[in-house]
Design a protein around this motif. Structure first.
Motif, PDB file in Angstrom:
ATOM      1  N   ALA A  84       0.832  -1.205   0.000  1.00 51.43           N
ATOM      2  CA  ALA A  84       0.000   0.000   0.000  1.00 51.43           C
ATOM      3  C   ALA A  84       0.868   1.258   0.000  1.00 51.43           C
ATOM      4  CB  ALA A  84      -0.930  -0.009   1.204  1.00 51.43           C
ATOM      5  N   MET A  85       1.998   1.210   0.692  1.00 55.67           N
ATOM      6  CA  MET A  85       2.886   2.373   0.759  1.00 55.67           C
ATOM      7  C   MET A  85       3.522   2.692  -0.583  1.00 55.67           C
ATOM      8  SD  MET A  85       4.866   1.865   4.389  1.00 55.67           S
ATOM      9  CE  MET A  85       3.991   1.921   5.955  1.00 55.67           C
ATOM     10  N   THR A  86       3.640   1.700  -1.457  1.00 55.75           N
ATOM     11  CA  THR A  86       4.230   1.987  -2.765  1.00 55.75           C
ATOM     12  C   THR A  86       3.399   3.010  -3.525  1.00 55.75           C
ATOM     13  OG1 THR A  86       3.048   0.161  -3.870  1.00 55.75           O
ATOM     14  CG2 THR A  86       5.205  -0.333  -2.904  1.00 55.75           C
ATOM     15  N   ARG A  87       2.100   3.099  -3.200  1.00 53.49           N
ATOM     16  CA  ARG A  87       1.225   4.096  -3.830  1.00 53.49           C
ATOM     17  C   ARG A  87       1.035   5.319  -2.945  1.00 53.49           C
ATOM     18  NH1 ARG A  87      -1.118  -0.810  -4.324  1.00 53.49           N
ATOM     19  NH2 ARG A  87      -2.575  -0.360  -2.616  1.00 53.49           N
ATOM     20  N   ALA A  88       0.896   5.096  -1.634  1.00 50.58           N
ATOM     21  CA  ALA A  88       0.570   6.195  -0.730  1.00 50.58           C
ATOM     22  C   ALA A  88       1.795   6.919  -0.190  1.00 50.58           C
ATOM     23  CB  ALA A  88      -0.257   5.666   0.451  1.00 50.58           C
ATOM     24  N   LEU A  89       2.945   6.223  -0.131  1.00 50.39           N
ATOM     25  CA  LEU A  89       4.156   6.792   0.461  1.00 50.39           C
ATOM     26  C   LEU A  89       5.363   6.367  -0.376  1.00 50.39           C
ATOM     27  CD1 LEU A  89       4.615   8.498   3.034  1.00 50.39           C
ATOM     28  CD2 LEU A  89       5.156   6.394   4.243  1.00 50.39           C
ATOM     29  N   PRO A  90       5.379   6.742  -1.648  1.00 47.55           N
ATOM     30  CA  PRO A  90       6.399   6.210  -2.568  1.00 47.55           C
ATOM     31  C   PRO A  90       7.823   6.676  -2.280  1.00 47.55           C
ATOM     32  CG  PRO A  90       5.146   7.973  -3.612  1.00 47.55           C
ATOM     33  CD  PRO A  90       4.462   7.680  -2.317  1.00 47.55           C
ATOM     34  N   ASN A  91       7.981   7.709  -1.437  1.00 48.44           N
ATOM     35  CA  ASN A  91       9.323   8.216  -1.145  1.00 48.44           C
ATOM     36  C   ASN A  91       9.910   7.648   0.146  1.00 48.44           C
ATOM     37  OD1 ASN A  91       9.309   9.835  -3.463  1.00 48.44           O
ATOM     38  ND2 ASN A  91       8.269  11.493  -2.393  1.00 48.44           N
ATOM     39  N   LEU A  92       9.414   6.505   0.568  1.00 54.46           N
ATOM     40  CA  LEU A  92       9.995   5.810   1.720  1.00 54.46           C
ATOM     41  C   LEU A  92      11.466   5.539   1.433  1.00 54.46           C
ATOM     42  CD1 LEU A  92       9.114   4.516   4.458  1.00 54.46           C
ATOM     43  CD2 LEU A  92       8.859   2.366   3.215  1.00 54.46           C
ATOM     44  N   GLN A  93      12.341   5.749   2.440  1.00 57.50           N
ATOM     45  CA  GLN A  93      13.782   5.650   2.196  1.00 57.50           C
ATOM     46  C   GLN A  93      14.447   4.428   2.809  1.00 57.50           C
ATOM     47  OE1 GLN A  93      16.276   9.260   1.810  1.00 57.50           O
ATOM     48  NE2 GLN A  93      14.672  10.244   3.012  1.00 57.50           N
ATOM     49  N   LYS A  94      13.807   3.788   3.795  1.00 60.15           N
ATOM     50  CA  LYS A  94      14.479   2.664   4.456  1.00 60.15           C
ATOM     51  C   LYS A  94      13.511   1.510   4.659  1.00 60.15           C
ATOM     52  CE  LYS A  94      17.372   1.372   8.403  1.00 60.15           C
ATOM     53  NZ  LYS A  94      18.068   1.825   9.630  1.00 60.15           N
ATOM     54  N   ILE A  95      13.893   0.345   4.156  1.00 62.62           N
ATOM     55  CA  ILE A  95      13.080  -0.866   4.303  1.00 62.62           C
ATOM     56  C   ILE A  95      13.976  -2.002   4.771  1.00 62.62           C
ATOM     57  CG2 ILE A  95      11.759  -2.629   3.062  1.00 62.62           C
ATOM     58  CD1 ILE A  95      10.697  -0.495   1.247  1.00 62.62           C
ATOM     59  N   PHE A 131       9.654   2.038  -4.840  1.00 61.23           N
ATOM     60  CA  PHE A 131      10.219   3.036  -3.924  1.00 61.23           C
ATOM     61  C   PHE A 131      11.478   3.622  -4.580  1.00 61.23           C
ATOM     62  CE2 PHE A 131       8.022   0.155  -0.868  1.00 61.23           C
ATOM     63  CZ  PHE A 131       7.119   1.085  -0.358  1.00 61.23           C
ATOM     64  N   THR A 132      11.278   4.577  -5.442  1.00 62.68           N
ATOM     65  CA  THR A 132      12.384   5.088  -6.254  1.00 62.68           C
ATOM     66  C   THR A 132      13.383   5.923  -5.463  1.00 62.68           C
ATOM     67  OG1 THR A 132      11.031   7.002  -6.877  1.00 62.68           O
ATOM     68  CG2 THR A 132      10.969   5.083  -8.336  1.00 62.68           C
ATOM     69  N   LYS A 133      13.022   6.375  -4.257  1.00 61.93           N
ATOM     70  CA  LYS A 133      13.931   7.179  -3.434  1.00 61.93           C
ATOM     71  C   LYS A 133      14.626   6.341  -2.352  1.00 61.93           C
ATOM     72  CE  LYS A 133      13.062  11.456  -4.983  1.00 61.93           C
ATOM     73  NZ  LYS A 133      12.059  11.178  -6.013  1.00 61.93           N
ATOM     74  N   LEU A 134      14.525   5.019  -2.446  1.00 65.62           N
ATOM     75  CA  LEU A 134      15.062   4.147  -1.404  1.00 65.62           C
ATOM     76  C   LEU A 134      16.554   4.393  -1.203  1.00 65.62           C
ATOM     77  CD1 LEU A 134      13.777   1.921   0.374  1.00 65.62           C
ATOM     78  CD2 LEU A 134      14.800   0.245  -1.177  1.00 65.62           C
ATOM     79  N   SER A 135      16.940   4.635   0.072  1.00 67.18           N
ATOM     80  CA  SER A 135      18.340   4.911   0.412  1.00 67.18           C
ATOM     81  C   SER A 135      18.993   3.789   1.199  1.00 67.18           C
ATOM     82  CB  SER A 135      18.443   6.212   1.220  1.00 67.18           C
ATOM     83  OG  SER A 135      17.983   7.308   0.485  1.00 67.18           O
ATOM     84  N   TYR A 136      18.192   3.060   1.985  1.00 66.53           N
ATOM     85  CA  TYR A 136      18.718   2.002   2.855  1.00 66.53           C
ATOM     86  C   TYR A 136      17.882   0.746   2.662  1.00 66.53           C
ATOM     87  CZ  TYR A 136      21.044   5.897   5.205  1.00 66.53           C
ATOM     88  OH  TYR A 136      21.800   7.005   5.481  1.00 66.53           O
ATOM     89  N   LEU A 137      18.536  -0.347   2.323  1.00 67.12           N
ATOM     90  CA  LEU A 137      17.852  -1.624   2.161  1.00 67.12           C
ATOM     91  C   LEU A 137      18.581  -2.686   2.969  1.00 67.12           C
ATOM     92  CD1 LEU A 137      15.751  -3.476   0.869  1.00 67.12           C
ATOM     93  CD2 LEU A 137      17.272  -3.714  -1.116  1.00 67.12           C
ATOM     94  N   PHE A 152      18.765  -4.415  -7.187  1.00 69.49           N
ATOM     95  CA  PHE A 152      20.026  -3.717  -7.405  1.00 69.49           C
ATOM     96  C   PHE A 152      19.872  -2.605  -8.442  1.00 69.49           C
ATOM     97  CE2 PHE A 152      20.771  -7.964  -5.908  1.00 69.49           C
ATOM     98  CZ  PHE A 152      21.683  -7.776  -4.881  1.00 69.49           C
ATOM     99  N   HIS A 153      18.689  -2.007  -8.429  1.00 67.07           N
ATOM    100  CA  HIS A 153      18.438  -0.872  -9.320  1.00 67.07           C
ATOM    101  C   HIS A 153      17.751   0.248  -8.544  1.00 67.07           C
ATOM    102  CE1 HIS A 153      19.295  -3.756 -12.572  1.00 67.07           C
ATOM    103  NE2 HIS A 153      19.593  -2.683 -13.277  1.00 67.07           N
ATOM    104  N   PHE A 154      18.490   0.802  -7.605  1.00 69.35           N
ATOM    105  CA  PHE A 154      18.012   1.951  -6.831  1.00 69.35           C
ATOM    106  C   PHE A 154      19.070   3.050  -6.929  1.00 69.35           C
ATOM    107  CE2 PHE A 154      15.784  -1.627  -4.790  1.00 69.35           C
ATOM    108  CZ  PHE A 154      14.474  -1.157  -4.865  1.00 69.35           C
ATOM    109  N   ARG A 155      18.749   4.058  -7.686  1.00 68.11           N
ATOM    110  CA  ARG A 155      19.723   5.107  -7.998  1.00 68.11           C
ATOM    111  C   ARG A 155      20.187   5.857  -6.756  1.00 68.11           C
ATOM    112  NH1 ARG A 155      18.918  10.360  -9.953  1.00 68.11           N
ATOM    113  NH2 ARG A 155      16.675   9.995  -9.998  1.00 68.11           N
ATOM    114  N   HIS A 156      19.313   5.928  -5.732  1.00 70.01           N
ATOM    115  CA  HIS A 156      19.645   6.706  -4.538  1.00 70.01           C
ATOM    116  C   HIS A 156      20.138   5.837  -3.373  1.00 70.01           C
ATOM    117  CE1 HIS A 156      17.895  10.335  -6.295  1.00 70.01           C
ATOM    118  NE2 HIS A 156      16.874   9.593  -6.690  1.00 70.01           N
ATOM    119  N   LEU A 157      20.235   4.544  -3.558  1.00 73.15           N
ATOM    120  CA  LEU A 157      20.601   3.668  -2.446  1.00 73.15           C
ATOM    121  C   LEU A 157      22.021   3.957  -1.960  1.00 73.15           C
ATOM    122  CD1 LEU A 157      18.993   1.289  -1.061  1.00 73.15           C
ATOM    123  CD2 LEU A 157      20.712  -0.197  -2.092  1.00 73.15           C
TER     124      LEU A 157
END
Length: 408
Positions: A84-95, A131-137, A152-157
């Motif tokens: 649900a967050m992929t639509r409502a909170l797409p700028n989540l940075q840490k999962i 989550f295109t803004k993901l920084s921490y995985l 392995f395709h997160f430009r901001h990770l």
């Protein structure tokens, strides 16, 4: 109407009503951009609950969630929330993906998956790519099976942390999809493979590379020598090789901590075949140890069990075994103030000790100093004297020996 005296900007006193009506702003009057900034101070769950109207939902979509606010997926319910967050909170940075609550639930198989397991339900891990803004995985024991290129395709990770996933497979070359990676951590991960030189892809950003017990990682650690920002390197229990004597004055310029596998000549736990090798080795690494003390500060070495110089300590019947320590077949660097040396030693069992004293039995041979003693009128002499006293406390049974005595 009562009036109050009010001082104007130019100092003139003027009368105005004591009470005045100011426009009152409500939460609904706040712009979506400002709401997004406010939401950025909340955890993901609270932001989701705060979406009480269309405007606030739009603000949530704009919110850049703070990277310390992680969202942990460890159950089907939490997975559904993430979806649900992929639509409502797409700028989540840490999962963080962890082991799921049931062994009958896992993620859909990736490419080149191992044999299928009988399970009740598959979850689509591909949703995480939204989550295109993901920084921490972080992936800690998550039930993944095979190769998942989209991980392995997160430009901001900036940080990738993988701990013992069941059957995740990937190669260091796949880091090409993480151009801003600063921290790479992999522990107990047999699914990782590749040559260490492939980290060249993230040479200009990588600050920490901690690969522990990744046996399928190989290559020469010196391929990382020119990484300008690398300050922490651990390659313990990998198949990486090399020779620390190859480190030059322009290599590893930012390095503060290093822990190399014993397959590297001079790496932590490296085993020498002869006692006579050690003095020459110490002379050769002297410049490295002086130039950057933390680099070799945690290194330790041993005399190989298969060395012809190795032996077990035996005593006569009239000597108490408890009073006879093991032979000092470990090699450590020694610092007293700015003076550098090395010694043969042995660290035994833990013992009761006074506060501030070592809490283990430690015996050693005499120190083989590589530097001259500082002059008594130097600024370093007082610190040197204090630290030397502690070092000398550990020179007891083997006093007078600069290397382990022979078996005879």
């Amino acid at each position: 109407m009562p009036h109050s005296m009010n001082q104007t900007k130019d100092g003139v006193i003027a009368n105005r009503p004591a009470t005045m009506a100011f426009p009152s702003a409500t939460a609904m009057d706040i712009s979506t951009d400002l709401l997004a900034i406010v939401f950025g101070c909340l955890c993901p769950e609270d932001i989701m609950r705060a979406r009480c109207c269309k405007k606030w939902s739009e603000a949530a979509k704009k919110t850049i969630v703070h990277p310390l606010a992680e969202f942990v997926v460890d159950s089907k319910k939490r997975y559904n929330a993430m979806e649900a967050m992929t639509r409502a909170l797409p700028n989540l940075q840490k999962i963080t993906l962890r082991k799921l609550e049931s062994t009958q639930i896992r993620y859909l198989d990736g490419e080149d998956a191992d044999d299928d397991l009988q399970i009740d339900e598959d979850l689509d891990i591909n949703v995480i790519s939204r989550f295109t803004k993901l920084s921490y995985l972080e992936i800690h024991n998550a039930p993944l099976n095979g190769i998942y290129p989209m991980l392995f395709h997160f430009r901001h990770l900036e940080m990738l942390d993988i701990y013992s996933p069941q059957a995740l497979k990937w190669d260091l070359e796949m880091l090409a999809g993480l151009p801003n990676l600063k921290i790479l951590v992999c522990n107990f991960h047999g699914g990782l493979s590749g040559d260490i030189k492939n980290l060249e892809i993230v040479k200009d950003t990588l600050e920490q590379c901690l690969l522990y017990s990744c046996s399928n990682v190989e290559g020469d650690f010196m391929d990382l020598a020119k990484f300008p920002h690398l300050w922490n390197l651990c390659l313990v229990d990998t198949s990486v090789t090399g020779d620390i004597r190859d480190i030059g004055s322009d290599d590893f310029v930012a390095l503060q901590e290093i822990d190399l596998p014993d397959a590297v000549y001079g790496g932590s736990g490296h085993k020498f075949q002869h006692i006579s090798e050690v003095p020459t080795f110490m002379d050769e690494i002297y410049c490295i140890a002086k130039r950057n003390p933390p680099v070799l500060g945690c290194c330790y070495w041993h005399l190989s069990e298969n060395s012809p110089d190795n032996y077990d300590m035996t005593v006569s019947d009239d000597v108490d075994d408890d009073e006879t320590p093991e032979p000092p077949f470990d090699v450590l660097l020694v610092h007293a103030g700015s003076r550098l040396g090395w010694r043969w030693s042995w660290k035994g069992d833990f013992i009761d000790a006074a506060p501030g004293e070592p809490n283990f039995e430690h015996v050693s041979c005499e120190v083989n100093w590589l530097d001259p003693e500082p002059k008594k009128d130097s600024s370093d002499y007082e610190l040197y004297s204090q630290e030397l006293k502690q070092i000398e406390k550990e020179i007891n049974f083997f006093k007078g020996f600069h290397e382990p005595p022979t078996a005879e």
